[in-house]
Design a protein around this motif. Structure first.
Motif, short mmCIF file in Angstrom:
data_model
loop_
_atom_site.label_atom_id
_atom_site.label_comp_id
_atom_site.label_asym_id
_atom_site.label_seq_id
_atom_site.Cartn_x
_atom_site.Cartn_y
_atom_site.Cartn_z
N LEU A 56 0.67 -1.13 -0.08
CA LEU A 56 -0.08 0.01 0.07
C LEU A 56 0.78 1.18 0.24
N ILE A 57 1.76 1.09 0.68
CA ILE A 57 2.81 2.37 0.70
C ILE A 57 3.55 2.72 -0.46
N ALA A 58 4.09 1.62 -1.14
CA ALA A 58 4.57 1.65 -2.38
C ALA A 58 3.58 2.11 -3.43
N LEU A 59 2.44 1.48 -3.23
CA LEU A 59 1.31 2.21 -4.63
C LEU A 59 1.14 3.52 -4.33
N VAL A 60 0.89 3.96 -2.77
CA VAL A 60 0.66 5.62 -2.83
C VAL A 60 1.70 6.34 -3.17
N GLY A 61 3.10 6.00 -2.95
CA GLY A 61 4.28 6.63 -3.32
C GLY A 61 4.46 6.37 -4.93
N LEU A 62 3.98 5.55 -5.61
CA LEU A 62 4.05 5.37 -6.96
C LEU A 62 3.18 6.50 -7.66
N LEU A 63 1.91 6.51 -7.03
CA LEU A 63 1.03 7.37 -7.43
C LEU A 63 1.39 8.98 -7.45
N ARG A 64 1.95 9.26 -6.31
CA ARG A 64 2.34 10.53 -6.13
C ARG A 64 3.44 11.04 -6.91
N TYR A 65 4.30 9.88 -7.16
CA TYR A 65 5.37 10.17 -8.19
C TYR A 65 4.94 10.36 -9.58
N ARG A 66 4.09 9.66 -10.02
CA ARG A 66 3.33 9.92 -11.35
C ARG A 66 2.54 11.06 -11.31
N HIS A 67 2.07 11.74 -10.27
CA HIS A 67 1.26 12.93 -10.31
C HIS A 67 2.34 14.11 -10.53
N ALA A 68 3.26 13.90 -9.63
CA ALA A 68 4.33 15.04 -9.80
C ALA A 68 4.97 14.94 -11.22
N LYS A 69 5.00 13.89 -11.78
CA LYS A 69 5.72 13.99 -13.23
C LYS A 69 4.62 14.63 -14.38
N SER A 70 3.53 14.65 -14.04
CA SER A 70 2.42 15.04 -14.81
C SER A 70 2.20 16.60 -14.69
N ILE A 71 2.92 17.47 -13.98
CA ILE A 71 2.42 18.53 -13.67
C ILE A 71 3.35 19.42 -14.57
N PHE A 72 2.71 20.31 -15.44
CA PHE A 72 3.27 21.26 -16.40
C PHE A 72 2.49 22.54 -16.37
N TYR A 73 3.56 23.62 -16.85
CA TYR A 73 2.57 25.05 -16.79
C TYR A 73 3.22 25.71 -18.16
N GLN A 130 -2.22 18.95 -14.76
CA GLN A 130 -1.78 17.89 -13.87
C GLN A 130 -2.83 16.72 -14.13
N GLY A 131 -2.34 15.59 -13.62
CA GLY A 131 -2.94 14.38 -13.62
C GLY A 131 -2.54 13.38 -14.83
N PHE A 132 -2.47 12.12 -14.53
CA PHE A 132 -1.77 11.02 -15.55
C PHE A 132 -3.10 10.23 -16.00
N TRP A 133 -4.13 10.10 -15.20
CA TRP A 133 -5.42 9.47 -15.86
C TRP A 133 -6.59 10.56 -16.33
N LEU A 190 1.33 25.59 -7.88
CA LEU A 190 2.21 25.04 -8.78
C LEU A 190 3.56 24.92 -7.88
N PRO A 191 3.62 23.50 -7.60
CA PRO A 191 5.22 23.20 -6.99
C PRO A 191 6.15 23.03 -7.77
N GLY A 192 7.43 22.94 -7.22
CA GLY A 192 8.49 22.40 -7.93
C GLY A 192 9.10 23.49 -8.89
N ILE A 193 9.07 24.74 -8.50
CA ILE A 193 9.74 25.89 -9.14
C ILE A 193 10.92 26.24 -8.48
N GLU A 194 11.92 26.43 -9.16
CA GLU A 194 13.23 26.96 -8.59
C GLU A 194 13.21 28.25 -7.88
N GLN A 195 13.63 28.54 -6.77
CA GLN A 195 13.21 29.61 -5.92
C GLN A 195 13.45 30.69 -6.66
N GLN A 196 14.77 31.03 -7.63
CA GLN A 196 14.75 32.27 -8.20
C GLN A 196 13.79 32.61 -9.31
N THR A 197 13.77 31.28 -9.94
CA THR A 197 12.73 31.46 -11.26
C THR A 197 11.27 31.67 -10.55
#
Length: 200
Positions: free
Chosen positions: A87-104, A115-118, A163-170
């Motif tokens: 269960l922990i591995a599944l939740v981790g995989l879903l969170r990682y896939r979600h992070a990879k699906s974020i664009f702007y 965002q979103g892969f499904w 929007l997460p994952g933006i370099e601080q200066q950017t």
């Protein structure tokens, strides 16, 4: 009589101009025609670290709850712990896939986030509705030199775009750009910006 005819002619010309300005469906901009860019790759590592930390703490907590009473037989105990790991591995995989699906993308009239892969969700915030912008970062984000940008629209109590994952200066440059664009569209409105806040 002449004045009424002039008014009628002007109305007809306005209607004709409006008809000429109509964009036909074949000229509409498609869903995939806006060039989107991914967030910083360090955010993916940050998510993996979060998964590892919270997964380990969850596994330890469940293990103590199940093992300490000593009421379960070994096969059942192993089955429960194996299920927890999966269960922990599944939740981790879903969170990682979600992070990879974020664009702007920052367009001429709006900020777009996808965002979103499904179920893919694309949010568009016009600069005319932008009320204020804030930057925040937690301990892991500070470690990876990342920030989360939050955009609030008029009349909204929660962030319309987070929007997460933006370099601080950017992220700071993007915040200033969004505020400048909003000020150009609404020169009379009071656009607010919040200082960078640390989240525990």
């Amino acid at each position: 009589m002449d004045s009424s005819e002039n008014i009628s002619n002007e109305a007809d010309s306005i209607d004709e101009q409006a008809c000429r300005d109509v964009v036909v469906p074949s000229q509409w901009q498609g869903f995939d025609q806006v060039a989107l860019q991914p967030i910083d790759k360090r955010h993916y590592t940050q998510v993996l670290c979060e998964n590892l930390i919270f997964g380990s703490l969850s596994f330890i907590a469940v293990s103590l709850i199940v093992i300490l009473p000593r009421e379960l037989e070994l096969p059942l105990l192993l089955a429960i712990l194996t299920g927890v790991v999966l269960l922990i591995a599944l939740v981790g995989l879903l969170r990682y896939r979600h992070a990879k699906s974020i664009f702007y993308a920052t367009c001429s009239h709006e900020l777009i986030m996808q965002q979103g892969f499904w179920w893919v969700k694309r949010t568009s915030l016009p600069y005319s509705r932008l009320q204020h912008v804030s930057l925040s970062h937690g301990p892991l984000e500070r470690h990876f030199n990342l920030s989360t940008l939050k955009c609030f629209s008029a009349g909204s109590g929660s962030a319309e775009i987070e929007l997460p994952g933006i370099e601080q200066q950017t992220a700071e440059h993007l915040r200033q750009h969004l505020l400048a664009q909003a000020a150009q569209v609404n020169p009379q409105s009071k656009i607010q910006s919040e200082e960078l806040s640390d989240e525990s």
